[in-house]
Design a protein around this motif. Sequence first.
Motif, PDB file in Angstrom:
ATOM      1  N   ASP A 128      19.600 -12.255 -26.967  1.00 30.58           N
ATOM      2  CA  ASP A 128      20.425 -11.951 -26.800  1.00 30.58           C
ATOM      3  C   ASP A 128      21.537 -12.951 -26.686  1.00 30.58           C
ATOM      4  O   ASP A 128      22.399 -12.635 -25.822  1.00 30.58           O
ATOM      5  N   THR A 129      21.302 -13.876 -26.619  1.00 30.67           N
ATOM      6  CA  THR A 129      21.945 -15.027 -25.537  1.00 30.67           C
ATOM      7  C   THR A 129      22.455 -16.562 -26.281  1.00 30.67           C
ATOM      8  O   THR A 129      21.582 -16.428 -27.585  1.00 30.67           O
ATOM      9  N   VAL A 130      23.494 -16.716 -26.707  1.00 35.67           N
ATOM     10  CA  VAL A 130      23.544 -18.217 -27.701  1.00 35.67           C
ATOM     11  C   VAL A 130      23.842 -19.038 -26.914  1.00 35.67           C
ATOM     12  O   VAL A 130      24.942 -18.951 -26.026  1.00 35.67           O
ATOM     13  N   ALA A 148      32.661 -14.124 -32.751  1.00 37.06           N
ATOM     14  CA  ALA A 148      31.422 -13.198 -33.292  1.00 37.06           C
ATOM     15  C   ALA A 148      32.404 -11.432 -33.429  1.00 37.06           C
ATOM     16  O   ALA A 148      32.971 -11.242 -32.722  1.00 37.06           O
ATOM     17  N   GLY A 199      31.303  -8.666 -34.993  1.00 36.14           N
ATOM     18  CA  GLY A 199      30.589  -6.953 -35.385  1.00 36.14           C
ATOM     19  C   GLY A 199      30.931  -5.705 -35.127  1.00 36.14           C
ATOM     20  O   GLY A 199      31.738  -5.099 -35.471  1.00 36.14           O
ATOM     21  N   ARG A 241      35.604 -10.487 -31.362  1.00 38.92           N
ATOM     22  CA  ARG A 241      35.604 -12.044 -29.895  1.00 38.92           C
ATOM     23  C   ARG A 241      35.144 -13.471 -30.491  1.00 38.92           C
ATOM     24  O   ARG A 241      34.445 -13.640 -31.759  1.00 38.92           O
ATOM     25  N   LEU A 261      34.336 -16.593 -28.795  1.00 41.09           N
ATOM     26  CA  LEU A 261      33.713 -17.138 -27.936  1.00 41.09           C
ATOM     27  C   LEU A 261      34.603 -18.819 -27.363  1.00 41.09           C
ATOM     28  O   LEU A 261      35.261 -18.883 -27.523  1.00 41.09           O
ATOM     29  N   LEU A 300      25.326 -11.946 -27.084  1.00 41.34           N
ATOM     30  CA  LEU A 300      25.844 -12.465 -28.698  1.00 41.34           C
ATOM     31  C   LEU A 300      24.669 -10.780 -29.475  1.00 41.34           C
ATOM     32  O   LEU A 300      23.242 -11.426 -28.960  1.00 41.34           O
ATOM     33  N   GLU A 330      25.749  -8.546 -34.125  1.00 43.62           N
ATOM     34  CA  GLU A 330      26.757  -9.476 -34.092  1.00 43.62           C
ATOM     35  C   GLU A 330      26.220 -10.803 -34.771  1.00 43.62           C
ATOM     36  O   GLU A 330      26.239 -11.482 -35.210  1.00 43.62           O
ATOM     37  N   THR A 331      27.595 -11.015 -35.804  1.00 45.02           N
ATOM     38  CA  THR A 331      27.431 -12.361 -37.025  1.00 45.02           C
ATOM     39  C   THR A 331      28.649 -13.132 -36.054  1.00 45.02           C
ATOM     40  O   THR A 331      29.458 -13.198 -35.696  1.00 45.02           O
ATOM     41  N   LEU A 332      27.909 -14.959 -36.356  1.00 47.13           N
ATOM     42  CA  LEU A 332      29.244 -15.457 -35.781  1.00 47.13           C
ATOM     43  C   LEU A 332      29.469 -16.074 -37.219  1.00 47.13           C
ATOM     44  O   LEU A 332      29.066 -16.808 -38.354  1.00 47.13           O
ATOM     45  N   ARG A 388      23.417 -14.714 -38.288  1.00 49.06           N
ATOM     46  CA  ARG A 388      23.558 -13.626 -37.427  1.00 49.06           C
ATOM     47  C   ARG A 388      21.806 -13.911 -37.547  1.00 49.06           C
ATOM     48  O   ARG A 388      20.819 -14.218 -38.416  1.00 49.06           O
TER      49      ARG A 388
END
Length: 396
Positions: free
Chosen positions: A263-265, A277, A279, A284, A286, A311, A315-317, A383
């Motif tokens: 759950d972290t990038v 990010a 979703g 939002r 980063l 993340l 959610e997609t970066l 993602r």
Amino acid sequence: MPCFAEGHGALPAVTQVESRHRRQPLRTRGRIAVQALPLLLLAGITLLDLRTGEWFRIVSWIVLVPGTAAAVCGVWTTAGYAVLSLITYVAVDRVWPDEHRAGLADFLLVALGGALATLASAARVRRERQMLHMRDIADTTRRTVLRKLPAYWGGLEHAGAYIAADVDARVGGDYYDIQPGPHGTRVLVGDVQGKGLGAVETAAALLGTFREAAYHETELTVVAERLETRMTRHRLHRIALGRDDGDRFSTAVLLGFPEDDPDTVELINFGHEPPLAVGPHGVRALPAGDGLPLGLADLVAGCPPLHRVPLGREETLLLVTDGVTEARDKAGEFYPLVPEVARAVTADPRRAEPHRLVRRVRDGVLRHTAGHLDDDTTVFAIRRMREDPVQGRLRS
């Protein structure tokens, strides 16, 4: 129109040219009407000369037929039109009485025009072959820098689109890659300052270092240091060779997806546009580029800091180069990336999927600029996959 290069997902190929077409430059790829244009011109001149009086002889205009063929046909077809024009000239001219014939002078004009047209066609075909060969080289270079990534590579679902502003060059300084390894999956997206082969060479150097360091190094900060060192070494090498690009640098975003923290990038930003990010709950940004680009670390103390950002799995970066954020329309307005993405996801949360998101941004930029791009443009989306059926096999 710009040149596209796409991959890594379900995006359709936009302007990929099949190899069999590249190897047949003399074909007009179905444009039979264009190839028939000289024939129609020949028929029109013949009929007009026969239907008008002796005061309006235009049979010598047949010299335009091989000249037209030289612009749209191959060498042998052009030569055929040249011969056909001569035969037609003789046949039509003999219909008239001796005192109204065009004569030998115009015959020599048509013959000389046909010969010159054939030579012109040969020169055009040779240039076409050289151009297609250079495009093949450029495409090979692009595929080497932007290697094709397997589906769901490193536990990530991904999609990307690269749009070269220069349709002839077809390559530029934008780059991206995914490298899975024993310490998690790492992602690099960047943009080398400048254009041309120098920028491509720099991008290739950085990607080569990234692929090795991202696999072997435990800490993402060490990968960042390796990239900075590689950029410095590459620049010094270019200076030693006398190349005038000693001030070249590269903005970049380095991401890490730890296996033990799904759950972290991890993020290190070298002066690049901040990732978004995207979703179901909106968009939002980063952390922004709080460090200098690669190649400028000697101006500050060390590399940019490492950020660990939550993340969500849904959610997609979204990562883009300045070709997106600085895209302008005719009125000079910038492309509204965040509002456009937020509006699309609000209307349909499924548009946060990587391939849908990349397509949306790509098409939006092209619409906004009416297809006229001033800079190379890259759109890349990733993602985490909930399950990666090939991950274990790839790691082994």
